[in-house]
Design an enzyme around this catalytic site. Structure first.
Site, PDB file in Angstrom:
ATOM      1  CG  HIS A 151      -2.062   0.951   1.070  1.00 48.62           C
ATOM      2  ND1 HIS A 151      -1.968   2.287   1.342  1.00 48.62           N
ATOM      3  CD2 HIS A 151      -3.325   0.735   0.612  1.00 48.62           C
ATOM      4  CE1 HIS A 151      -3.129   2.855   1.073  1.00 48.62           C
ATOM      5  NE2 HIS A 151      -3.965   1.948   0.619  1.00 48.62           N
ATOM      6  CG  ASP A 205      -8.574  -4.665  -2.678  1.00 50.33           C
ATOM      7  OD1 ASP A 205      -9.780  -4.578  -2.404  1.00 50.33           O
ATOM      8  OD2 ASP A 205      -7.929  -3.756  -3.209  1.00 50.33           O
TER       9      ASP A 205
HETATM   10  N1  CMC Z   1       4.257  -7.641  -4.859  1.00 49.65           N
HETATM   11  C1  CMC Z   1       5.598  -7.608  -5.056  1.00 49.65           C
HETATM   12  N2  CMC Z   1       6.342  -6.496  -4.937  1.00 49.65           N
HETATM   13  C2  CMC Z   1       5.714  -5.362  -4.613  1.00 49.65           C
HETATM   14  C3  CMC Z   1       4.311  -5.312  -4.390  1.00 49.65           C
HETATM   15  C4  CMC Z   1       3.585  -6.509  -4.521  1.00 49.65           C
HETATM   16  N3  CMC Z   1       2.267  -6.519  -4.327  1.00 49.65           N
HETATM   17  N4  CMC Z   1       3.952  -4.053  -4.085  1.00 49.65           N
HETATM   18  C5  CMC Z   1       5.070  -3.324  -4.115  1.00 49.65           C
HETATM   19  N5  CMC Z   1       6.145  -4.104  -4.430  1.00 49.65           N
HETATM   20  C6  CMC Z   1       7.566  -3.690  -4.476  1.00 49.65           C
HETATM   21  C7  CMC Z   1       7.857  -2.878  -5.729  1.00 49.65           C
HETATM   22  O1  CMC Z   1       8.298  -3.693  -6.784  1.00 49.65           O
HETATM   23  C8  CMC Z   1       8.934  -1.944  -5.219  1.00 49.65           C
HETATM   24  O2  CMC Z   1      10.150  -2.686  -5.134  1.00 49.65           O
HETATM   25  P1  CMC Z   1      11.589  -1.926  -5.362  1.00 49.65           P
HETATM   26  O3  CMC Z   1      11.674  -0.899  -4.274  1.00 49.65           O
HETATM   27  O4  CMC Z   1      12.585  -3.011  -5.266  1.00 49.65           O
HETATM   28  O5  CMC Z   1      11.510  -1.307  -6.737  1.00 49.65           O
HETATM   29  C9  CMC Z   1       8.504  -1.632  -3.788  1.00 49.65           C
HETATM   30  O6  CMC Z   1       7.757  -2.784  -3.377  1.00 49.65           O
HETATM   31  C10 CMC Z   1       7.646  -0.379  -3.640  1.00 49.65           C
HETATM   32  O7  CMC Z   1       6.541  -0.514  -4.534  1.00 49.65           O
HETATM   33  P2  CMC Z   1       5.883   0.687  -5.344  1.00 49.65           P
HETATM   34  O8  CMC Z   1       5.193   0.127  -6.532  1.00 49.65           O
HETATM   35  O9  CMC Z   1       6.914   1.763  -5.571  1.00 49.65           O
HETATM   36  O10 CMC Z   1       4.849   1.200  -4.268  1.00 49.65           O
HETATM   37  P3  CMC Z   1       3.595   2.125  -4.540  1.00 49.65           P
HETATM   38  O11 CMC Z   1       3.294   2.833  -3.283  1.00 49.65           O
HETATM   39  O12 CMC Z   1       3.810   2.963  -5.765  1.00 49.65           O
HETATM   40  O13 CMC Z   1       2.412   1.080  -4.900  1.00 49.65           O
HETATM   41  C11 CMC Z   1       0.632  -0.476  -4.668  1.00 49.65           C
HETATM   42  C12 CMC Z   1       1.440   0.661  -3.998  1.00 49.65           C
HETATM   43  C13 CMC Z   1      -0.579  -0.788  -3.801  1.00 49.65           C
HETATM   44  C14 CMC Z   1       0.124   0.015  -6.045  1.00 49.65           C
HETATM   45  C15 CMC Z   1       1.536  -1.724  -4.834  1.00 49.65           C
HETATM   46  O14 CMC Z   1       1.954  -2.189  -3.559  1.00 49.65           O
HETATM   47  C16 CMC Z   1       0.846  -2.845  -5.611  1.00 49.65           C
HETATM   48  O15 CMC Z   1       0.916  -2.860  -6.846  1.00 49.65           O
HETATM   49  N6  CMC Z   1       0.171  -3.808  -4.885  1.00 49.65           N
HETATM   50  C17 CMC Z   1      -0.598  -4.837  -5.553  1.00 49.65           C
HETATM   51  C18 CMC Z   1      -1.942  -4.285  -5.990  1.00 49.65           C
HETATM   52  C19 CMC Z   1      -2.897  -4.094  -4.820  1.00 49.65           C
HETATM   53  O16 CMC Z   1      -3.060  -4.941  -3.967  1.00 49.65           O
HETATM   54  N7  CMC Z   1      -3.569  -2.911  -4.827  1.00 49.65           N
HETATM   55  C20 CMC Z   1      -4.596  -2.594  -3.816  1.00 49.65           C
HETATM   56  C21 CMC Z   1      -4.197  -1.452  -2.937  1.00 49.65           C
HETATM   57  S1  CMC Z   1      -5.237  -1.324  -1.475  1.00 49.65           S
HETATM   58  C22 CMC Z   1      -6.813  -0.995  -2.076  1.00 49.65           C
HETATM   59  C23 CMC Z   1      -6.968   0.404  -2.522  1.00 49.65           C
HETATM   60  O17 CMC Z   1      -6.983   1.320  -1.676  1.00 49.65           O
HETATM   61  O18 CMC Z   1      -7.077   0.608  -3.708  1.00 49.65           O
END
Ligand code: CMC
Length: 425
Positions: A307, A364
């Site tokens: 998140h 989720d």
């Molecule tokens: N699985 C594997 N690696 C992950 C995941 C994951 N679910 N989420 C983040 N990472 C890694 C990402 O690759 C990055 O690694 P590095 O620092 O080595 O490059 C690091 O963690 C930080 O990730 P980010 O993408 O920069 O983080 P963000 O804040 O931009 O994204 C997120 C947040 C929710 C989009 C992301 O964690 C994700 O894609 N999760 C899966 C989708 C999901 O469950 N979304 C629902 C969110 S909660 C409901 C809502 O409010 O919508």
């Protein structure tokens, strides 16, 4: 909070003093609104990771401590003691209702729950297997056409009525969309029932009007709607606000919010989680799924994990985690996907990759297993999220309309294209 009241930014021979805003709770914010005028500089913050886009008194999140408050009330207390309709009232009006106010609010929602028959023509024009989020966005957009001419955004009473209409009609639209996908005839909401029971009956009743309401199902869905009701400036709420900032009507703004919610990085994750669990198939395959999620080249992420704001735990996921086992027990459902989910959660929480990046299950992760137990099809999961989130979207839209500092949302960019060049062939 810091002790700073202002920060000074030196930019070459220019310097600017920027005030520090003090929120009731949470991080101080440097007010950069004078920056460009005084230094000619813009700021760059892809994904708005450090940018507050508005002032808001609706919801507060402390991502390090796993705190979520609606109008100051902890989500744990609201989940235990409140109902979705009461929470919707709270979000929209700022205070909890007394018994008479709640009754009046419920009556208003019931009265507004019907939709024009022309909506059935629109929904019927979609293929049966069209994604329900596409139909939901289109049918809310149709409401924007229906009510556009009569809507005076300067009139507080009309603004409130539009907000109420959306909370009342989104369940009706959702039920009609489900019925269309199943080839069931369109029907009317039952005005004798409460909000959640009305939605369930309209959705699932057979062609001859039969549906047995289960208190366990009503309670579970009500709780899920509470947990989804608001989450401050998430992508879909920010979309509603961005569209709302142009003066577009609230139905159009919320239709845009629905499309933003659809993406798998946001609300579409609940559908993606269930598909992922089905693909993993058995607890034996969890280890290889975790390995794949750590391999950036695979393009696979653990859906329902991570998140932007929560870096300790998502309090909604904690509540849903406990509830999932209870609901499955109460409904007598045995779902092998629950074992896969539990094992996956345990494996990821012990893995250095997920620990180092502070990735925890989000709202989720388990919600899809509950929706499945309630016999809601996978493609409808994000519609369920939208149904709950509509309360938050309209609360933000209402707040924005009376914000004296509200301006049209219009970010700048770091241009990376060509310098000027002459047209010649
Ligand atoms: N699985 C594997 N690696 C992950 C995941 C994951 N679910 N989420 C983040 N990472 C890694 C990402 O690759 C990055 O690694 P590095 O620092 O080595 O490059 C690091 O963690 C930080 O990730 P980010 O993408 O920069 O983080 P963000 O804040 O931009 O994204 C997120 C947040 C929710 C989009 C992301 O964690 C994700 O894609 N999760 C899966 C989708 C999901 O469950 N979304 C629902 C969110 S909660 C409901 C809502 O409010 O919508």
């Amino acid at each position: 909070m810091s002790d700073l009241d202002q920060v000074t930014l030196n930019a070459g021979d220019k310097s600017v003093v920027l005030p520090v805003l003090k929120p009731t709770l949470g991080n101080d914010c440097v007010d950069i609104s004078k920056l460009t005028k005084e230094t000619g500089l813009f700021t760059y913050d892809s994904g708005y990771t450090a940018t507050a886009s508005c002032k808001s008194a609706i919801t507060f999140i402390d991502g390090d401590e796993g705190v979520l408050l609606y109008r100051g009330y902890p989500i744990e207390q609201l989940s235990e003691k409140s109902s979705f309709v009461e929470v919707a009232y709270l979000l929209v009006n700022g205070e909890l209702p007394d018994a008479a106010q709640l009754k009046a609010f419920e009556a208003e929602l019931t009265a507004e729950s019907t939709v024009d028959a022309s909506i059935n023509t629109l929904i019927g024009s979609f293929a049966k297997d069209a994604h329900p989020m596409a139909i939901l966005a289109a049918s809310i957009a149709q409401l924007s056409a229906k009510y556009h001419a009569s809507l005076d955004l300067a009139d507080e009473v009309q603004r409130r009525q539009a907000a109420l209409r959306l909370i009342a009609k989104v369940p009706t639209l959702s039920a009609l969309i489900y019925r269309h996908s199943q080839g069931l005839p369109a029907n009317q909401p039952d005005a004798s029932l409460d909000y959640v029971s009305r939605f369930l009956k309209q959705t699932f009743e057979s062609a001859d009007g039969q549906y047995e309401i289960s208190p366990a199902v009503v309670k579970a869905l009500d709780l899920l709607f509470i947990l989804h009701a608001d989450h401050e400036q998430n992508a879909s709420t920010s979309t509603v606000r961005l569209v709302g900032s142009t003066g577009a009507n609230p139905y159009a703004s919320v239709a845009a919010g629905v499309t933003a919610l659809w993406g798998p990085a946001h609300g579409g994750a609940n559908e993606a989680v269930l598909k992922m669990l089905e693909e993993i198939g058995s607890a034996d395959n969890v280890e290889s799924a975790v390995l794949k999620a750590k391999d950036k080249a695979s393009g696979f992420r653990l859906m329902g994990f991570g998140h932007r704001v929560y870096k300790n735990f998502d309090p909604r996921a904690k509540i849903i985690g406990v509830m999932t086992k209870q609901v499955l027990e109460e409904l007598g459902v045995q779902d092998p996907l629950l074992d896969v989910a539990v094992k996956l959660e345990q494996a990821a929480l012990q893995d250095e990759y997920f620990v180092a990046r502070k990735l925890y299950p989000n709202v989720d992760f388990y919600s899809g297993i509950i929706y499945k137990a309630l016999q809601i099809p996978t493609e409808m999961f994000t519609v369920m999220f939208a149904l709950g989130r509509t309360a938050g979207w309209v609360a933000h839209w209402l707040e924005q309309q009376v914000d004296p500092e509200m301006k049209i949302g219009r970010p700048r960019q770091v241009y990376t294209g060509y310098d000027v060049r002459n047209y010649s062939k």
